[in-house]
Design a protein around this motif. Structure first.
Motif, PDB file in Angstrom:
ATOM      1  N   ARG B  70       0.837  -1.208   0.000  1.00  0.00           N
ATOM      2  CA  ARG B  70       0.000   0.000   0.000  1.00  0.00           C
ATOM      3  C   ARG B  70       0.867   1.251   0.000  1.00  0.00           C
ATOM      4  N   GLY B  71       1.930   1.198   0.830  1.00  0.00           N
ATOM      5  CA  GLY B  71       2.820   2.361   0.927  1.00  0.00           C
ATOM      6  C   GLY B  71       3.531   2.647  -0.390  1.00  0.00           C
ATOM      7  N   VAL B  72       4.049   1.599  -0.997  1.00  0.00           N
ATOM      8  CA  VAL B  72       4.846   1.802  -2.202  1.00  0.00           C
ATOM      9  C   VAL B  72       3.957   2.216  -3.379  1.00  0.00           C
ATOM     10  N   ARG B  73       2.762   1.655  -3.439  1.00  0.00           N
ATOM     11  CA  ARG B  73       1.870   2.014  -4.550  1.00  0.00           C
ATOM     12  C   ARG B  73       1.372   3.464  -4.419  1.00  0.00           C
ATOM     13  N   ALA B  74       1.377   3.988  -3.191  1.00  0.00           N
ATOM     14  CA  ALA B  74       0.929   5.369  -2.984  1.00  0.00           C
ATOM     15  C   ALA B  74       2.057   6.370  -3.226  1.00  0.00           C
ATOM     16  N   PRO B  76       5.224   8.161  -5.352  1.00  0.00           N
ATOM     17  CA  PRO B  76       5.486   8.437  -6.769  1.00  0.00           C
ATOM     18  C   PRO B  76       6.533   7.491  -7.368  1.00  0.00           C
ATOM     19  N   LYS B  77       7.526   7.078  -6.581  1.00  0.00           N
ATOM     20  CA  LYS B  77       8.584   6.213  -7.121  1.00  0.00           C
ATOM     21  C   LYS B  77       8.169   4.744  -7.212  1.00  0.00           C
ATOM     22  N   GLY B  78       7.047   4.424  -6.614  1.00  0.00           N
ATOM     23  CA  GLY B  78       6.695   3.003  -6.554  1.00  0.00           C
ATOM     24  C   GLY B  78       5.423   2.631  -7.290  1.00  0.00           C
ATOM     25  N   SER B  79       4.902   3.558  -8.084  1.00  0.00           N
ATOM     26  CA  SER B  79       3.611   3.243  -8.698  1.00  0.00           C
ATOM     27  C   SER B  79       3.740   2.232  -9.831  1.00  0.00           C
ATOM     28  N   LYS B  80       4.918   2.183 -10.488  1.00  0.00           N
ATOM     29  CA  LYS B  80       5.042   1.315 -11.665  1.00  0.00           C
ATOM     30  C   LYS B  80       5.906   0.075 -11.461  1.00  0.00           C
ATOM     31  N   VAL B  81       6.687   0.051 -10.390  1.00  0.00           N
ATOM     32  CA  VAL B  81       7.605  -1.084 -10.206  1.00  0.00           C
ATOM     33  C   VAL B  81       6.823  -2.405 -10.108  1.00  0.00           C
TER      34      VAL B  81
END
Lengths: 272, 127
Positions: B70-74, B76-81
């Motif tokens: 949840r944290g990473v998807r929220a 900016p750097k983690g939305s596409k990984v």
């Protein structure tokens, strides 16, 4: 340990005569699987098993030996790219070609434990919901009865689902079954499972649109390979599609097929 | 590790599991980094160049795998990984929860090298 070379020769010839399948260079697999089978049926060693084969060639044990030696482990969406091109090119073409009759017929010729036909059925359900209104026939066959029974049950353990099944498919099309997972009836009921020996005369539904005969022809000699493909082509409609395994080709078989190069894979079309 | 290698982040609180998974991913041609829980993973992502794939455990102290997703998807750097959850949780309700929280793939422990390779291939990341 080790199976005596003469016994190994007898076994290979016996399997070839029964199924047409060649087991050259498969000594390690043969020994390991037969040793497991011996412990399952309570025989002390492979020699005892061979003795039983010679004296009672039509026993249930003989069937078990044949099935044990001719079953392949397999993957979901095996080799990935054939299923990509099936989804992006082949099915859209068939939807166009068959829109008048709304009929779509497929055959998975060496379905093993079911991963191939279930991959096809799930892919169609996931990406082509319009097919719900079509008459879709998906026939799945394999040589061994216990393999076809397992395929029809559609129940897989954790090692099996880890072999290439995308999480989205597991989440949508399976249900928990103890420490295993079972395909839901909505997918299971789209497939007709049957035993079929590819080396014997067989009758298939006419007018097939697609035949998957993957990773099985490698076990046959050239004349047998050609005979199997000719029979399959007899049921494939003109312009119909054929998928072979990644290591298989129609080279030198002189068949009325056109090769379609599709990037990282190839498929074939029956001449019109 | 060649500079053109794809970058993988392995997040697991169990050092042995982390080492094994890291070794497999490295063997498949990735440059790998490791973090010991979800919060450490989020911190690393914030300060380092982007990763191509993250392999994350579920049950961890401080911040678990779902919290991490949840944290990473929220961020900016983690939305596409691409993210693979690697876990001993085997109920389909857990799998669905992980997908809803943002996992691209899900792999059940125990696994082998082939299973990891197949998952990476599904995500367009390995040959």
């Amino acid at each position: 340990m080790g199976i005596h070379p003469e016994a190994m020769r007898f076994l290979r010839e016996w399997v070839k005569r029964r199924s047409g399948i060649l087991l050259e260079g498969k000594e390690v697999m043969i020994e390991s699987r037969l040793t497991t089978l011996c412990s399952q049926v309570g025989l002390v060693g492979v020699e005892a098993l061979l003795e039983a084969l010679k004296t009672k060639p039509d026993s249930e044990l003989a069937t078990r030996v044949l099935e044990t030696l001719t079953t392949n482990e397999t993957f979901w969406f095996r080799d990935h790219y054939p299923f990509e091109v099936f989804r992006t090119a082949v099915v859209p073409e068939i939807l166009e070609e068959r829109k008048a009759v709304k009929r779509f017929k497929l055959w998975s010729a060496a379905c093993s434990m079911g991963q191939e036909p279930y991959s096809i059925a799930m892919l169609l359900k996931m990406h082509f919901p319009q097919l719900d209104k079509w008459q879709v026939t998906l026939l799945a066959t394999d040589l061994a009865k216990h393999v076809v029974d397992k395929a029809a049950l559609g129940k897989y353990d954790h090692l099996e689902v880890n072999r290439g099944l995308p999480a989205q498919y597991l989440a949508r099309f399976f249900q928990d079954a103890g420490d295993q997972w079972q395909i839901k009836p909505e997918i299971r009921n789209r497939i007709e499972f049957r035993t079929l020996n590819l080396t014997e005369a067989f009758v298939l539904p006419a007018d097939l649109d697609v035949v998957f005969i993957r990773n099985v022809l490698i076990y046959f000699d050239v004349p047998t390979k050609r005979a199997i493909l000719l029979r399959a082509l007899g049921s494939l409609r003109p312009g119909g599609y054929l998928f072979l395994g990644a290591a298989e080709s129609i080279y030198g078989l002189d068949l009325p097929l056109l090769t379609v190069n599709a990037g990282k894979t190839v498929y074939y079309r029956k001449a019109k | 590790v060649p500079s053109e290698s794809k970058r993988a982040l392995v997040i697991d609180d169990n050092p042995v599991d982390r080492l094994v998974l890291s070794g497999i991913v490295k063997g498949l041609g990735f440059g790998t980094e490791e973090s010991e829980d979800g919060q450490a993973g989020l911190d690393r992502i914030a300060r380092e160049p982007p990763f191509d794939v993250i392999l994350v455990d579920w049950n961890m102290p401080r911040l678990d795998g779902i919290g991490f997703l949840r944290g990473v998807r929220a961020s900016p750097k983690g939305s596409k990984v691409r993210i693979i959850m690697v876990t001993g949780e085997t109920e389909l309700s857990s799998l669905r929860k992980a997908l809803e929280a943002g996992a691209d793939e899900y792999l059940m422990k125990p696994y082998n090298r082939e299973a990891i390779q197949l998952k990476l291939r599904m995500l367009g990341l390995a040959v």
